[in-house]
Enzyme design. Structure first.
Site, PDB file in Angstrom:
ATOM      1  N   SER A  69      73.487  21.656  59.389  1.00  0.00           N
ATOM      2  CA  SER A  69      74.815  21.270  59.901  1.00  0.00           C
ATOM      3  C   SER A  69      75.018  19.761  59.813  1.00  0.00           C
ATOM      4  O   SER A  69      74.064  18.991  59.698  1.00  0.00           O
ATOM      5  CB  SER A  69      74.959  21.690  61.359  1.00  0.00           C
ATOM      6  OG  SER A  69      74.709  23.061  61.503  1.00  0.00           O
TER       7      SER A  69
HETATM    8  N1  SAH Z   1      69.436  23.922  62.951  1.00  0.00           N
HETATM    9  C1  SAH Z   1      69.383  24.094  61.528  1.00  0.00           C
HETATM   10  C2  SAH Z   1      70.411  25.127  61.113  1.00  0.00           C
HETATM   11  C3  SAH Z   1      70.121  25.825  59.860  1.00  0.00           C
HETATM   12  S1  SAH Z   1      71.327  27.045  59.404  1.00  0.00           S
HETATM   13  C4  SAH Z   1      69.660  22.792  60.831  1.00  0.00           C
HETATM   14  O1  SAH Z   1      70.545  22.066  61.260  1.00  0.00           O
HETATM   15  O2  SAH Z   1      68.991  22.503  59.866  1.00  0.00           O
HETATM   16  C5  SAH Z   1      70.923  28.407  60.428  1.00  0.00           C
HETATM   17  C6  SAH Z   1      69.527  28.966  60.298  1.00  0.00           C
HETATM   18  O3  SAH Z   1      69.435  30.135  61.115  1.00  0.00           O
HETATM   19  C7  SAH Z   1      69.162  29.429  58.874  1.00  0.00           C
HETATM   20  O4  SAH Z   1      67.986  28.781  58.478  1.00  0.00           O
HETATM   21  C8  SAH Z   1      68.945  30.937  59.030  1.00  0.00           C
HETATM   22  O5  SAH Z   1      67.947  31.441  58.173  1.00  0.00           O
HETATM   23  C9  SAH Z   1      68.567  31.033  60.482  1.00  0.00           C
HETATM   24  N2  SAH Z   1      68.739  32.357  61.099  1.00  0.00           N
HETATM   25  C10 SAH Z   1      69.792  33.214  61.016  1.00  0.00           C
HETATM   26  N3  SAH Z   1      69.573  34.323  61.763  1.00  0.00           N
HETATM   27  C11 SAH Z   1      68.343  34.149  62.341  1.00  0.00           C
HETATM   28  C12 SAH Z   1      67.544  34.940  63.220  1.00  0.00           C
HETATM   29  N4  SAH Z   1      67.957  36.134  63.692  1.00  0.00           N
HETATM   30  N5  SAH Z   1      66.350  34.458  63.611  1.00  0.00           N
HETATM   31  C13 SAH Z   1      65.906  33.253  63.164  1.00  0.00           C
HETATM   32  N6  SAH Z   1      66.608  32.459  62.335  1.00  0.00           N
HETATM   33  C14 SAH Z   1      67.815  32.899  61.924  1.00  0.00           C
END
Ligand code: SAH
Length: 218
Positions: A69
């Site tokens: 993000s």
């Molecule tokens: N906080 C991170 C956000 C990455 S995008 C950053 O700023 O870099 C959201 C992430 O959530 C992705 O990597 C995706 O694989 C993960 N995600 C989605 N559903 C999930 C779940 N049920 N359990 C763990 N991770 C999940």
């Protein structure tokens, strides 16, 4: 061109704001959080091809169709947790580990759950090269939380769903704070909740944003 002590200056002489300034202008005033942003070079967390974008307030692709993000959003979500340094935090959706690194600089310990094993591995490497030693990345379905390490003083979710998964509510300590984007028709509403009398109470809307779905189940 970067001048020591001054703003970064773009090609046509326009001042480019640093990430700290961007986060400040987004309304963050907590000096510890601003210092964590300053101490965590975002360029270390993304692929070199995106290095130039790392200092801008933009989401950046990290693989598996997932983005990290924009920093102002990451910082405002973390700001909602009001961390003082003593907390054990659960993060869901590690991605590249940028938010994890900021959390680790603001709390005692961070557990972060990511469903993609290779992203978890990337985040571990990024955290290690950023000298973060108090964060542990676990591969799994974050909607189940991490019962073996509960209760958590704070929970933060970087993916959206219609409601907060029950296990995350159960694993949040009494009085603890939880920030999660709740999926609504127009936008994902990044919402701050507090747990009182064993139940989650909606505190306030932090901001509307756009998130990837929280993938639940296998
Ligand atoms: N906080 C991170 C956000 C990455 S995008 C950053 O700023 O870099 C959201 C992430 O959530 C992705 O990597 C995706 O694989 C993960 N995600 C989605 N559903 C999930 C779940 N049920 N359990 C763990 N991770 C999940």
């Amino acid at each position: 061109m970067r001048r020591r002590g001054g703003p970064v200056v773009g090609g046509e002489g326009t001042a480019i704001r640093t990430l700290v300034e961007i986060v400040q202008q987004a309304g963050v005033t907590d000096p510890r959080l601003l210092e964590a942003v300053r101490a965590t070079p975002r360029g270390h967390f993304v692929s070199p091809e995106f290095a130039l974008r790392a200092d801008r307030d933009e989401p950046i692709p990290i693989g598996h169709d997932q983005p990290t993000s924009q920093p102002s959003l990451v910082a405002r979500m973390i700001d909602g947790l009001q961390l003082s340094g003593t907390e054990v935090v659960l993060e869901i959706g590690t991605g590249c580990g940028y938010m994890t690194a900021l959390l680790a600089r603001l709390a005692r310990r961070v557990y972060s759950v990511e469903r993609h094993a290779d992203l978890a591995e990337l985040a571990r490497a990024n955290l290690e090269s950023s000298d973060v030693t108090n964060a542990e990345i676990v591969v799994g379905d974050g909607s189940l939380g991490l019962p073996s390490h509960a209760p958590f003083d704070a929970v933060i979710v970087s993916a959206t769903a219609a409601e907060v998964p029950g296990p995350l509510v159960e694993q949040l300590a009494e009085g603890g704070r939880l920030v999660m984007p709740i999926h609504a028709r127009e936008a994902d509403l990044v919402t701050l909740f507090v747990k009182r009398h064993g139940r989650l109470q909606r505190q306030r809307l932090l901001l509307p944003a756009c998130f990837v779905p929280l993938v639940q189940g296998p």
